[in-house]
Structure formats: structure tokens, C-alpha cells
Motif scaffolding. Sequence first.
Motif, short mmCIF file in Angstrom:
data_model
loop_
_atom_site.label_atom_id
_atom_site.label_comp_id
_atom_site.label_asym_id
_atom_site.label_seq_id
_atom_site.Cartn_x
_atom_site.Cartn_y
_atom_site.Cartn_z
N PHE A 239 19.77 56.81 19.23
CA PHE A 239 20.43 57.69 20.21
C PHE A 239 21.93 57.66 19.94
CE2 PHE A 239 21.48 54.24 23.29
CZ PHE A 239 20.59 53.27 22.90
N SER A 240 22.70 56.80 20.57
CA SER A 240 24.14 56.78 20.33
C SER A 240 24.48 56.25 18.93
CB SER A 240 24.84 55.92 21.39
OG SER A 240 24.36 54.59 21.35
N TYR A 241 23.53 55.59 18.29
CA TYR A 241 23.78 54.99 16.97
C TYR A 241 23.01 55.72 15.86
CZ TYR A 241 19.44 52.76 18.44
OH TYR A 241 18.17 52.54 18.91
N SER A 242 22.65 56.98 16.07
CA SER A 242 21.89 57.72 15.06
C SER A 242 22.61 57.74 13.72
CB SER A 242 21.64 59.16 15.52
OG SER A 242 20.75 59.19 16.59
N GLU A 243 23.92 57.96 13.75
CA GLU A 243 24.67 58.02 12.49
C GLU A 243 24.63 56.68 11.77
OE1 GLU A 243 28.62 59.48 12.97
OE2 GLU A 243 27.99 61.39 13.85
N THR A 244 24.64 55.59 12.54
CA THR A 244 24.58 54.27 11.93
C THR A 244 23.22 54.05 11.27
OG1 THR A 244 26.07 53.41 13.62
CG2 THR A 244 24.81 51.79 12.36
N CYS B 177 13.52 58.80 20.82
CA CYS B 177 14.72 58.44 20.05
C CYS B 177 14.35 57.73 18.75
CB CYS B 177 15.67 57.58 20.87
SG CYS B 177 16.41 58.41 22.28
N LEU C 267 22.23 47.43 20.47
CA LEU C 267 21.70 48.75 20.19
C LEU C 267 20.66 49.22 21.18
CD1 LEU C 267 21.39 48.79 16.31
CD2 LEU C 267 23.22 49.65 17.75
N SER C 268 20.26 48.39 22.13
CA SER C 268 19.20 48.78 23.07
C SER C 268 19.63 48.50 24.50
CB SER C 268 17.92 48.01 22.77
OG SER C 268 16.93 48.30 23.71
N TRP C 269 19.10 49.30 25.43
CA TRP C 269 19.37 49.06 26.85
C TRP C 269 18.28 48.24 27.50
CZ3 TRP C 269 18.94 54.47 25.50
CH2 TRP C 269 17.66 54.99 25.68
N GLN D 266 17.55 67.83 26.80
CA GLN D 266 18.78 68.59 26.54
C GLN D 266 18.54 69.85 25.70
OE1 GLN D 266 21.42 65.53 24.92
NE2 GLN D 266 22.34 65.22 26.93
#
Length: 320
Positions: free
Chosen positions: A223-228, A219, A300-302, A46
Amino acid sequence: FFFSSLENMEAVKEKNMLAKENNKRQKLNTNAQKLDLPRLGLGTYQIVSKDIILSAFQIGYRHLDLASCYGNLNAVKEALIEVFKPKVFGGLGIDRSSVFITMKVFEITSEIYIPDLLKRVGVQYFDLLLYHIPNHIFQTQSKMEASWQTILAEQRKQNVVHIGVSNCYKQHLNRLLKYCNDNHLAFPYANEILINPYVMPVETIEFCKYWNIKLIAYCPLGFSYSETLLGDERVKLIAYELDCKPSQVVLSWLIKQGFYVIPKSSIEDHLKSNFNLQETDILFNTFMIECSLDAFNQNLSWDNGEMLPFILIDKKAKAK
């Protein structure tokens, strides 16, 4: 599996011998332009601005992680022209031999042709070529064997220095290493997978470390939980004690564990703080960060990798 976790002494001895032979094969199958994989690089998913890539090189980054599907190779090529251009002509004057470039592809076909990718990036060789995901190459045994022979051919043509895989776990690597061992072929140089303090596929990590397969962590800051992750109170506590950023704590910890990290960012300040990890070296004189074997959060993981929490242990307290 080809390599069981319960082995007798003879099997252990045989594994050690095979590992030594693999090291010899890796040395025989590398080009003259050999460059060690930097511990920290730039993920480019990106990132479509050549200015960000140029900034990364000015800061000191020397590893670019690319993929044929990222849609940014034009920007990468434009940036590298400036990177390699001599300073007297207004470029950065960085030598190609000091830059490590990783390229990931789904397959190698007439549509995904490595010489074409080299032209699109503007270089004569890739330092590391990876199969991006296992779905394409591990469909059948014959497909896996043909795929590995194809990537080996690119190495022999000197289009690439090292070869490897991405998003592969123990069940994939078992099959591939057995084939390589039976046919006296080079093992993968690296495996790029999702790794961060919240996502640690333990079996795959131990497997790769034993067989000298470098682990590149994508990552690494989540990724989607970076803030966490970066807002985790344990991470924040260490960052506060050391007067540094949570991202520096996480990246420094991963590097100390032996991983190669490729965080991505389009913000120059973040690029700088991610790169300046030497400021957090005091961390490992004061604290020890360990992983617990207890599951943290399966959401938290795929993938099916084990989850390990990020735990801070005060060395002095532990000694008591």
C-alpha cells in the motif's frame, strides 16, 4: 486458543474429522449459482470510474471486490449494466453466472440491509459476503454468535452464495470456528487480509489453509510502500531475467503460494499487465522464491502479523 500448535495424535485425528465435516457443511450451505473464486480479481477501493471497471472486464477480470463503504456502488452498477447487456444491444454480453462478486459490510442491520445493497449493485445475489473488520462482530461472544447467525440467514435466503470474514487473524478465527463447530454451522469460506511478500501473517495463513478457508490477499503489491516492494532489487532481478514487470513477479508468486489476489489500479496498462500473469510461468522453472522466517520490517504493517522478506533462490545453486 481453541486450536493449539502442540497436539497429540488423538487431537490431530479429531481435527481431521472436523475438517471433513466442515467441508460437508459448506457444500450443504451453498446456492445453486456456485462459482469458484477466481485466483485474480479487481480491488475497487477508490475506483469511482465505471470505465475502469468495464476495461477490467474487457481484459478478462471476472472477480470484483466491493465494500458498502467504498462510495462507488453507483459506478459499479452502471458498469455491470454494460457488462451483462447482450452484445447485440452494445454490451459485453458476459453472463452473470461467470462473474464472482464479493461484498464487504461492517455489520448487517436495518441500515446495512443486504437486499438494498443488491439493488444498489444491480444483481440478485453476491457470490461472497464478508464481515469487513472484526471490531464490530468480535466485541463480545454473544455479538459474534449473533453476527454469524445473521450472515448465515442471508445465505439461507439465497442473497449470498458464500460467507466469510475480512481482516481476521488467528485469535478471531479460533473463537469463530469453535462456535461453528460446537453448533454444527458452516465455517467461513474465505478470509480477506493484508498479504504481500513484505507482510505474511504466518500463523493465520497456516490456520486458514488447514481449515480450508480461502485467503484473499488485498494490497498484494503493497500500500504505502508499493514503490519499495516493486523496487526491491530481488524482485527487479527476477523481472529483468524474465523480461516482465515487477508487479507480475509479485502477483505470480502470491498465486503460486495459493492466495487469491485482488490488486487495484485505475490505469488500463496496469490492469492488463496484472492480468497477463501467464507470461511469467517460466519464473517457476528457473527460480524458486521462498519466504525467510526472519523479520523484514515491522513498520510495514498495521497489524501484528509476522513480516517475511522476499528471497530469490537459484535452484541450481541450491542443489549444489
